[in-house]
Design a protein around this motif. Sequence first.
Motif, PDB file in Angstrom:
ATOM      1  N   PHE A  44      28.042  51.283  48.415  1.00  0.00           N
ATOM      2  CA  PHE A  44      29.063  51.984  47.942  1.00  0.00           C
ATOM      3  C   PHE A  44      28.742  53.177  48.448  1.00  0.00           C
ATOM      4  O   PHE A  44      27.902  54.068  47.800  1.00  0.00           O
ATOM      5  CB  PHE A  44      29.326  51.914  46.393  1.00  0.00           C
ATOM      6  N   SER A 178      39.830  53.344  47.413  1.00  0.00           N
ATOM      7  CA  SER A 178      40.288  52.016  46.752  1.00  0.00           C
ATOM      8  C   SER A 178      39.665  50.854  47.906  1.00  0.00           C
ATOM      9  O   SER A 178      39.465  49.824  47.109  1.00  0.00           O
ATOM     10  CB  SER A 178      41.718  52.306  46.781  1.00  0.00           C
ATOM     11  N   LYS A 181      35.879  50.370  46.733  1.00  0.00           N
ATOM     12  CA  LYS A 181      35.848  50.038  45.642  1.00  0.00           C
ATOM     13  C   LYS A 181      36.358  48.244  45.682  1.00  0.00           C
ATOM     14  O   LYS A 181      35.458  47.581  45.017  1.00  0.00           O
ATOM     15  CB  LYS A 181      36.630  50.849  44.676  1.00  0.00           C
ATOM     16  N   PHE A 184      33.456  46.200  47.472  1.00  0.00           N
ATOM     17  CA  PHE A 184      32.196  46.264  46.870  1.00  0.00           C
ATOM     18  C   PHE A 184      32.503  45.189  45.669  1.00  0.00           C
ATOM     19  O   PHE A 184      31.731  44.267  45.593  1.00  0.00           O
ATOM     20  CB  PHE A 184      31.877  47.569  46.169  1.00  0.00           C
ATOM     21  N   ARG A 185      33.597  45.466  44.986  1.00  0.00           N
ATOM     22  CA  ARG A 185      33.702  44.370  43.965  1.00  0.00           C
ATOM     23  C   ARG A 185      33.779  42.917  44.374  1.00  0.00           C
ATOM     24  O   ARG A 185      33.266  42.038  43.857  1.00  0.00           O
ATOM     25  CB  ARG A 185      34.990  45.025  43.132  1.00  0.00           C
ATOM     26  N   ILE A 188      30.429  41.374  45.339  1.00  0.00           N
ATOM     27  CA  ILE A 188      29.787  41.031  44.019  1.00  0.00           C
ATOM     28  C   ILE A 188      30.265  40.130  43.120  1.00  0.00           C
ATOM     29  O   ILE A 188      29.679  39.371  42.293  1.00  0.00           O
ATOM     30  CB  ILE A 188      28.848  42.161  43.651  1.00  0.00           C
ATOM     31  N   LEU A 189      31.600  40.316  42.998  1.00  0.00           N
ATOM     32  CA  LEU A 189      32.157  39.536  41.824  1.00  0.00           C
ATOM     33  C   LEU A 189      33.077  38.496  42.347  1.00  0.00           C
ATOM     34  O   LEU A 189      33.748  37.576  41.414  1.00  0.00           O
ATOM     35  CB  LEU A 189      33.108  40.515  40.945  1.00  0.00           C
ATOM     36  N   ALA A 193      38.352  39.719  42.019  1.00  0.00           N
ATOM     37  CA  ALA A 193      38.022  41.038  41.344  1.00  0.00           C
ATOM     38  C   ALA A 193      38.963  42.140  42.156  1.00  0.00           C
ATOM     39  O   ALA A 193      39.055  43.234  41.736  1.00  0.00           O
ATOM     40  CB  ALA A 193      36.563  41.306  41.569  1.00  0.00           C
TER      41      ALA A 193
ATOM     42  N   TYR B  64      32.561  49.687  36.454  1.00  0.00           N
ATOM     43  CA  TYR B  64      33.574  48.988  37.025  1.00  0.00           C
ATOM     44  C   TYR B  64      33.296  48.523  38.181  1.00  0.00           C
ATOM     45  O   TYR B  64      33.607  47.174  38.498  1.00  0.00           O
ATOM     46  CB  TYR B  64      34.992  49.996  36.993  1.00  0.00           C
ATOM     47  N   LEU B  65      32.591  49.378  39.071  1.00  0.00           N
ATOM     48  CA  LEU B  65      32.083  48.546  40.322  1.00  0.00           C
ATOM     49  C   LEU B  65      31.443  47.347  40.180  1.00  0.00           C
ATOM     50  O   LEU B  65      31.646  46.390  40.735  1.00  0.00           O
ATOM     51  CB  LEU B  65      31.396  49.610  40.883  1.00  0.00           C
ATOM     52  N   GLY B  66      30.627  47.207  39.029  1.00  0.00           N
ATOM     53  CA  GLY B  66      29.817  46.077  38.581  1.00  0.00           C
ATOM     54  C   GLY B  66      30.536  44.800  37.653  1.00  0.00           C
ATOM     55  O   GLY B  66      29.974  44.083  37.181  1.00  0.00           O
ATOM     56  N   GLY B  67      31.945  45.241  37.801  1.00  0.00           N
ATOM     57  CA  GLY B  67      32.617  44.244  36.776  1.00  0.00           C
ATOM     58  C   GLY B  67      32.979  44.506  35.358  1.00  0.00           C
ATOM     59  O   GLY B  67      33.282  43.619  34.557  1.00  0.00           O
ATOM     60  N   THR B  91      40.902  58.640  43.206  1.00  0.00           N
ATOM     61  CA  THR B  91      41.150  58.133  44.524  1.00  0.00           C
ATOM     62  C   THR B  91      40.614  56.862  44.799  1.00  0.00           C
ATOM     63  O   THR B  91      41.139  55.891  45.721  1.00  0.00           O
ATOM     64  CB  THR B  91      40.269  59.179  45.473  1.00  0.00           C
ATOM     65  N   CYS B  92      39.786  56.469  44.046  1.00  0.00           N
ATOM     66  CA  CYS B  92      39.243  54.834  44.017  1.00  0.00           C
ATOM     67  C   CYS B  92      40.315  53.966  43.295  1.00  0.00           C
ATOM     68  O   CYS B  92      40.011  52.486  43.495  1.00  0.00           O
ATOM     69  CB  CYS B  92      37.850  54.592  43.568  1.00  0.00           C
ATOM     70  N   ARG B  93      41.186  54.454  42.814  1.00  0.00           N
ATOM     71  CA  ARG B  93      41.742  53.672  41.654  1.00  0.00           C
ATOM     72  C   ARG B  93      41.113  52.749  40.873  1.00  0.00           C
ATOM     73  O   ARG B  93      41.114  51.532  40.853  1.00  0.00           O
ATOM     74  CB  ARG B  93      42.980  52.635  42.468  1.00  0.00           C
ATOM     75  N   ILE B  94      40.203  53.534  40.113  1.00  0.00           N
ATOM     76  CA  ILE B  94      39.412  52.884  39.287  1.00  0.00           C
ATOM     77  C   ILE B  94      39.723  53.029  37.869  1.00  0.00           C
ATOM     78  O   ILE B  94      40.163  54.195  37.380  1.00  0.00           O
ATOM     79  CB  ILE B  94      37.778  53.166  39.422  1.00  0.00           C
TER      80      ILE B  94
END
Lengths: 194, 177
Positions: A44, A178, A181, A184-185, A188-189, A193, B64-67, B91-94
């Motif tokens: 990331f 985005s 993200k 990455f998600r 691993i998910l 995800a 959140y990156l890790g779920g 910016t990451c839409r997290i």
Amino acid sequence: MSDLHRRDLVIELLKDRPKDLLVVSGLGSSCWDLANAGDVAENFYVWGAMGGAAMIGYGLARAQPQRRVLVLTGDGDMLMGMGAFATIANNPVQNLAIVVLDNGRFGETGGQPTHTSGPADLAGIAKAAGIPTTATIAKQAEVEPLKELALKTPGPVVAVVKVVYEDLKFVLPANSGSYLKDRFRTAILGEDAA
Amino acid sequence: MTETALDWHAEVFATLQAEGITQVCHVPDAGHSRLIKMCEEDNAMSTVTCTTEQEGIYALAGAYLGGAKGVMLLQSSGVGNIINALAMPNTCRIPLLMVATMRGEWGEFNSWQVPMGQGTPGSLEAMGVRLIRVDNPEEVPMAVKAAARLAFDGEQMVAVLISQKVIGFKDFRELAK
């Protein structure tokens, strides 16, 4: 003085990269170093968020306790977020290592000296904050032990690597937050995800 | 503290559980103190005390990156500490869920709380955070539920702002007598 070069060091650290390893960069040079060592979805890349890399890695490590999380960042980023040492030590996780590539400079803004070019000692600060395993690495002979610290030693680990200040080519990864993200998600998910 | 005030903490906690929140980051605030205690005592909640609120924003982005889904509990004065950090979830839409207790607005006795309290809604909106304001204790749990849905299903940064009317007047001068 160190004779360690950051690009070679990161390549060496991530050679034969364990499948379960997740890597978070800091902004600036450490982000380009990570991209240079080989782009994979389990990286990331942080293009901003100065002062945040350690905590991003920490949050990830808490959410993914079965996987090793490595934060690769610089001294400027770490100096801005030093409270993270206290927070992480106060509520520790075993699967987190923070490697600070310390060239003593604000590399992206003209190479102004950081506080580690002065008296500040980031490993000492981390130790005093309660981080159980800390180290300062400045020699080629210490690179093998550094790999152990970064990838295997029960965390939280903070290893500060003194590196040469040098002008290096930009190696830019994708920069859409985005996209990074979601990539990455899903890696691993799983696809759900995204 | 009134009976009503006791109730909304427990209901908010139940709401967080029901919405699948497992990560809690906070810088302590008196208005959140019972909720923080409940989170700390629950083994399924991973609760982290931060030295500054921006740490929590980054930790929740990492989670959140890790779920994992999380919540940031903070006070309006802490909102000033997170502004640049909000660039990441933006910016990451997290998704980002925050619950902030307000100071500096309703009968505030401490002038130092006023600037950031009054500046909180505008600062958050300037960074793209959606606001859900709550003036009554009984509305807090539903507001948190709505905020969690908007954040995690709608991929938004959302803050529930709990009015000082809910928390009540605070005056250390009374206690100092």
